[in-house]
Design a protein around this motif. Structure first.
Motif, mmCIF file in Angstrom:
data_model
loop_
_atom_site.group_PDB
_atom_site.id
_atom_site.type_symbol
_atom_site.label_atom_id
_atom_site.label_comp_id
_atom_site.label_asym_id
_atom_site.label_seq_id
_atom_site.Cartn_x
_atom_site.Cartn_y
_atom_site.Cartn_z
ATOM 1 N N THR A 114 6.619 -29.225 -20.004
ATOM 2 C CA THR A 114 7.980 -29.189 -19.472
ATOM 3 C C THR A 114 7.986 -29.787 -18.074
ATOM 4 N N THR A 115 9.142 -30.255 -17.664
ATOM 5 C CA THR A 115 9.300 -30.841 -16.334
ATOM 6 C C THR A 115 10.598 -30.320 -15.730
ATOM 7 N N PRO A 116 10.632 -30.072 -14.417
ATOM 8 C CA PRO A 116 11.860 -29.560 -13.801
ATOM 9 C C PRO A 116 12.789 -30.689 -13.376
ATOM 10 N N ILE A 117 14.063 -30.389 -13.370
ATOM 11 C CA ILE A 117 15.073 -31.262 -12.783
ATOM 12 C C ILE A 117 15.951 -30.393 -11.898
ATOM 13 N N SER A 118 16.122 -30.808 -10.651
ATOM 14 C CA SER A 118 16.832 -30.003 -9.660
ATOM 15 C C SER A 118 18.213 -30.593 -9.412
ATOM 16 N N PHE A 119 19.199 -29.695 -9.326
ATOM 17 C CA PHE A 119 20.585 -30.075 -9.031
ATOM 18 C C PHE A 119 20.993 -29.408 -7.722
ATOM 19 N N ILE A 120 21.348 -30.223 -6.720
ATOM 20 C CA ILE A 120 21.846 -29.721 -5.447
ATOM 21 C C ILE A 120 23.327 -30.088 -5.394
ATOM 22 N N MET A 121 24.195 -29.081 -5.450
ATOM 23 C CA MET A 121 25.631 -29.308 -5.613
ATOM 24 C C MET A 121 26.413 -28.824 -4.410
ATOM 25 N N THR A 122 27.312 -29.683 -3.968
ATOM 26 C CA THR A 122 28.348 -29.313 -3.009
ATOM 27 C C THR A 122 29.670 -29.825 -3.584
ATOM 28 N N PRO A 123 30.808 -29.491 -2.992
ATOM 29 C CA PRO A 123 32.071 -30.021 -3.524
ATOM 30 C C PRO A 123 32.171 -31.537 -3.480
ATOM 31 N N GLN A 124 31.405 -32.217 -2.603
ATOM 32 C CA GLN A 124 31.495 -33.673 -2.491
ATOM 33 C C GLN A 124 30.205 -34.409 -2.839
ATOM 34 N N VAL A 125 29.108 -33.701 -3.082
ATOM 35 C CA VAL A 125 27.815 -34.361 -3.260
ATOM 36 C C VAL A 125 27.056 -33.694 -4.406
ATOM 37 N N LEU A 126 26.384 -34.517 -5.190
ATOM 38 C CA LEU A 126 25.416 -34.047 -6.174
ATOM 39 C C LEU A 126 24.118 -34.806 -5.964
ATOM 40 N N ILE A 127 23.040 -34.061 -5.745
ATOM 41 C CA ILE A 127 21.708 -34.640 -5.583
ATOM 42 C C ILE A 127 20.844 -34.135 -6.729
#
Length: 411
Positions: A114-127
């Protein structure tokens, strides 16, 4: 690192995407797609690159979580952003390097990685931070980039673009989870292979180590689904409790639509988990049938040996008696004694075989249980005192015994 700008069209009121800044349209949100090669061994430089496009400042502990290749599925929220770490099963369609040439070594447990995928969310940005070769994300990116050749008026006609980072995150997660559903057919065929191997009767099964690893791999998939469901449930709670923080103040996106997508995503993971549980149960059932068949075969062999022993026991007794070293034994000097003894032994053998046959112990062993139950009812002997079982007579006998006890006490 790839940066995608999602704009609001000034006249058509729909979303279109570009890779360059456009001062004529209003930016809805920014998607920064990063690979782990952009982050590993250069976390500070990566943070500076993020600062050039967005004002997001990541917590140092969250950066460590993103760099941790074996971090489990998790969701954490802060005032500035929300972090979702979602572990994806590496499927045959992915082109993720797992050998010695890879930048990082993925732990391969029981044949699954398995491999991780990270989501960094703000109202205006997705990383997003993912592994290079993640086909689910790369296919979605290729569909977006196909719209670059179209004009801004036609980009949103074939497929509507997401309007918030949360919407985009759910779509990426859905594309990854839908890939799991395609694994059901090969996993089912794998279970059918093990069932055939376990239930075949022409050779001995010796692949217990491989079967154990197969069962543990199903357990790993089940545990992975459980982690994913927990992380998605926490994200769902955040949507319910703090949805304006996720969508922004200017967004008109409805909360119930996001909840429907989230529930659909969770239901897909639950379907995979239930299917894996059923496959594990099928393997366990095949193992139980395998041992039941072995036990049945052993019992059949013991039954045959017991019948042979029971047939030869009287013959052994006769030969033992006439093999004793006494001077006078009946028939010892008779010229027909040997043949008479053979006839007696042959008759004894035939009678024993006939008795066992009538008891369904020879020749029809597969019907022995049913036939024995029927034989028990058929062979009930006549009870000479059957009349004592008659209820009125039972009462009379009890009263008579009581009277006898009273007379005994008076005496």
């Amino acid at each position: 690192m790839q940066v995608y700008y999602f704009y609001q069209h000034p006249t058509e009121h729909h979303i279109f995407v570009q890779k360059q800044l456009n001062t004529e349209a209003e930016i809805e949100f920014i998607w920064i797609d990063c690979t782990r090669a952009d982050v590993v061994n250069r976390a500070e430089a990566w943070q500076k690159e993020i600062d050039q496009h967005t004002p997001v400042c990541l917590n140092e502990f969250h950066v460590k979580d993103i760099l941790n290749l074996e971090h489990p599925c998790a969701f954490d929220t802060m005032d500035e952003y929300d972090l979702l770490i979602f572990r994806k099963l590496i499927t045959p369609d992915d082109e993720i390097e797992t050998g010695e040439q890879a930048l990082e070594q993925h732990e391969n447990t029981f044949g699954l990685a398995t491999t991780p995928i990270s989501f960094i969310m703000t109202p205006q940005v997705l990383i997003t931070v993912r592994e290079q070769g993640n086909k689910a994300v790369e296919n979605y990116i290729s569909r977006i980039e196909m719209n670059f050749i179209r004009s801004t008026q036609e980009q949103n006609k074939s497929r509507k673009f997401p309007i918030t980072p949360l919407d985009l995150s759910l779509r990426l997660l859905n594309s990854m989870v839908d890939g799991y559903l395609d694994l059901r057919v090969p996993l089912t065929r794998r279970v059918e292979f093990w069932q055939q191997e376990l239930l075949q009767g022409h050779r001995r099964f010796t692949k217990w180590n491989q079967l154990l690893q197969e069962s543990m791999s199903f357990q790993q998939v089940e545990n992975l689904c459980e982690e994913q469901i927990d992380a998605l449930q926490e994200l769902r709670d955040e949507i319910v409790d703090n949805y304006p923080h996720l969508k922004g103040k200017k967004r008109s996106e409805r909360q119930d639509i996001m909840l429907v997508r989230m529930n659909d995503l969770v239901s897909h993971v639950e379907r995979i988990q239930k299917h894996t549980v059923r496959l594990r149960a099928s393997i366990q059932a095949a193992i139980d049938l395998h041992f039941s068949a072995i036990a049945n075969q052993t019992n059949e062999n013991m039954r045959i040996l017991a019948i042979i022993t029971a047939i030869f026991a009287p013959l052994t007794l006769l030969t033992g008696i006439y093999g004793m070293n006494f001077e006078f034994i009946p028939g010892l000097k008779s010229p027909t004694g040997f043949w008479s003894m053979l006839v007696v032994m042959l008759i004894t053998t035939v009678l024993l075989v006939y008795y066992f046959y009538r008891r369904h112990l020879v020749g029809r062993g597969e019907r022995s249980v049913i036939d024995l139950l029927a034989q028990q009812h058929k062979d009930q002997r006549v009870n000479l005192f059957w009349f004592l079982d008659y209820e009125p007579i039972k009462q009379s006998v009890k009263e008579t015994m009581k009277e006898v006890e009273k007379l005994t006490k008076l005496k």
